[in-house]
Design an enzyme around this catalytic site. Structure first.
Site, PDB file in Angstrom:
ATOM      1  CG  ASP A   5      35.869  39.297  42.448  1.00 11.43           C
ATOM      2  OD1 ASP A   5      36.379  39.302  43.566  1.00 11.43           O
ATOM      3  OD2 ASP A   5      34.874  37.950  42.828  1.00 11.43           O
ATOM      4  CD  GLU A  13      29.041  40.648  40.349  1.00 12.89           C
ATOM      5  OE1 GLU A  13      28.612  39.743  40.098  1.00 12.89           O
ATOM      6  OE2 GLU A  13      29.505  40.841  41.561  1.00 12.89           O
TER       7      GLU A  13
END
Length: 386
Positions: A76, A137
Site C-alpha cells: 500500500d 486506508e
C-alpha cells in the site's frame, strides 16, 4: 531467520527510500508524488515494464527464464490524515498527513525487493508482479484495482503482502492460516424526531433520548445475538445532535464500526443493527434511518502459503492471534489464494512501541529486511507446490 548477505547489502538504500517516502505522505488516490518517486526508483533499478493504473497505482512486471506461477507482491502507498509527533529529522513535510500506518516501510520493502530481483534475475521463476496500491486506508484501492481488471490482466495466480506491526518484537514474522484480520463495515444512524421547547417535552419526540436507547440496545447484539464461541465488535465512536441545552432535539446522528471474523456473524450483526435501531426509535416516537458502508472482507490466509512462510522464517516465526483490524488486501483473497503476514517492529528500549495510526509511530528500518528475505524465498517455495 538469517538474512542473506545480498539482502543485507540493500539496507542503506532501504533506509533512504523509507525516509524519503516518509516525508511526502499523501492520502488515498492522491499519491502523485509518491508514485513518481516509485517509478523513478524502478527505472534506476533497470526495471522498464511498468504500468500506471487508477492514476496513482504502479505495477512493475519481471519475467523469469524459468517456468513458474505468476506471483503478485502488493504494498500500500497511501498515508493518513494524522499530525506527526515523532520529532525525527525526516518527518512529514505535508502538514496534517503522516505515514502513521507503516506504508512507507512497506514501500521501502517492495523497492528493496525490486532492487534485489533486478540484480538477481536468475532467481525469478514465472512472472513477478509488483503492485504499489493506492488508497488502502480508504476508499479501498484493492477493490478498485480488481474492478479495473488487475488480476485478470496480469493473470495473477497468488498474491502476497505484509504489514509492519508494533504488537510483535523486531525480527518476528507472524502469521496464521485462515482468518487473521476481520471483516469490517461502517454504520451510519440518523435519528429523526420532533423538536420542541425543553420545558414542554411532551410536544416533541426526543431524538437524543431515542439515540441513547438505541446505543444501549445495539450493544446487546454481541452479547445476546452472537454465539460466545464467535468474536465480534460493535463500536460507536461519534454522536452529534442538538442545538441548545433547552431544546428537545429533532435530529441526532451516530457513526460506528462493526467487525467479525466470519461472513455469517457479520450478516447477523447487519440484520440486527437494522432491526434494533429502527424498532427502538419507533418506541420513542422517532424514525431511524440505517445506512451501512460494507468495506473489507476477512483476511483469509491460504494454509499452504502460510506453511511456506513458516518454513522460510524458521525460529523467527510465531502464529499470531487474529486481530479485529481490517485490511483491503482481503479483497484480493476473495478472488485468488493469498498470504498476508506481520513483520515485528516493537522495541521498547528504542521507544518503538506506538500503535498503528499514532502520530508517534516509528521503527528501525533494519527489520524491513526480514520482509525482503521472506519475499525472495517465497518465489522458490511457492513454486514447489504441495
Amino acid at each position: 531467520m538469517e538474512i542473506s548477505p545480498a539482502v543485507y547489502d540493500l539496507l542503506t538504500e532501504v533506509i533512504a527510500d523509507r525516509r524519503a517516502l516518509h516525508q511526502i505522505p499523501e492520502l488515498g488516490l492522491q499519491e502523485k508524488e509518491t508514485s513518481a518517486y516509485i517509478k523513478k526508483r524502478l527505472a534506476e533499478f533497470g526495471i522498464t515494464t511498468v504500468y500506471d493504473l487508477l492514476d496513482t497505482a504502479v505495477v512493475a512486471v519481471l519475467q523469469g527464464e524459468k517456468e513458474g506461477k505468476t506471483l503478485a507482491f502488493r504494498t500500500d502507498i497511501d498515508a493518513l490524515p494524522v499530525t506527526e509527533e515523532t520529532g525525527v529529522p525526516f518527518a512529514s513535510q505535508h502538514p496534517g498527513k503522516m505515514h502513521a500506518c507503516g506504508h512507507d516501510g512497506h514501500m521501502a520493502t517492495m523497492l528493496g525487493f525490486a532492487n534485489y530481483l533486478a540484480a538477481h534475475p536468475a532467481e525469478i521463476m514465472g512472472t513477478i508482479v509488483l503492485l504499489f496500491q493506492p488508497a488502502e486506508e480508504g476508499p479501498g484501492g484493492a477493490q478498485l484495482l480488481i474492478d479495473d481488471g488487475f488480476l485478470s490482466k496480469f493473470k495473477v495466480d497468488e498474491i502476497i503482502g505484509l504489514h509492519v506491526f508494533p504488537e510483535f518484537n523486531e525480527g518476528i514474522i507472524a502469521c496464521k492460516p485462515h482468518a487473521m484480520m476481520a471483516r469490517n463495515g461502517e454504520i451510519y444512524l440518523t435519528i429523526k424526531g420532533t423538536s420542541s421547547h425543553g420545558a414542554q417535552p411532551q410536544q416533541g419526540a426526543d431524538a437524543i433520548l431515542a439515540a441513547s436507547a438505541i446505543i444501549q440496545g445495539l450493544h446487546s447484539i454481541v452479547s445476546r445475538n452472537i454465539s460466545p464461541m464467535e468474536s465480534a465488535v460493535l463500536t460507536f465512536g461519534k454522536i452529534t445532535g442538538g442545538e441548545a441545552m433547552n431544546i428537545i432535539p429533532g435530529l441526532v446522528k451516530i457513526e460506528g464500526t462493526m467487525r467479525a471474523f466470519s461472513d455469517e456473524v457479520y450478516e447477523t450483526m447487519t440484520n440486527r443493527v437494522q432491526t434494533v435501531a429502527t424498532e427502538l426509535a419507533k418506541g420513542y416516537g422517532c424514525e431511524c434511518v440505517v445506512e451501512f458502508n460494507h468495506m473489507y472482507r476477512v483476511v483469509d490466509n491460504n494454509p499452504a502459503m502460510v506453511r511456506a512462510l513458516e518454513k522460510i522464517a524458521g525460529d523467527s516465526y510465531v502464529e499470531t492471534p487474529p486481530y479485529m483490524l481490517a485490511e483491503d488486501f482481503s479483497m484480493y483473497q476473495k478472488e485468488i489464494p493469498g498470504l498476508f503476514f506481520f513483520v515485528g517492529i516493537r522495541n521498547e528500549a528504542k521507544g518503538y512501541v506506538a500503535p498503528l495510526h499514532s502520530g508517534k509511530m516509528n521503527f528501525d528500518e533494519t527489520y524491513l529486511l526480514g520482509g525482503i528475505e521472506c519475499y525472495r524465498q517465497l518465489i522458490q517455495e511457492l513454486n514447489k507446490g504441495e
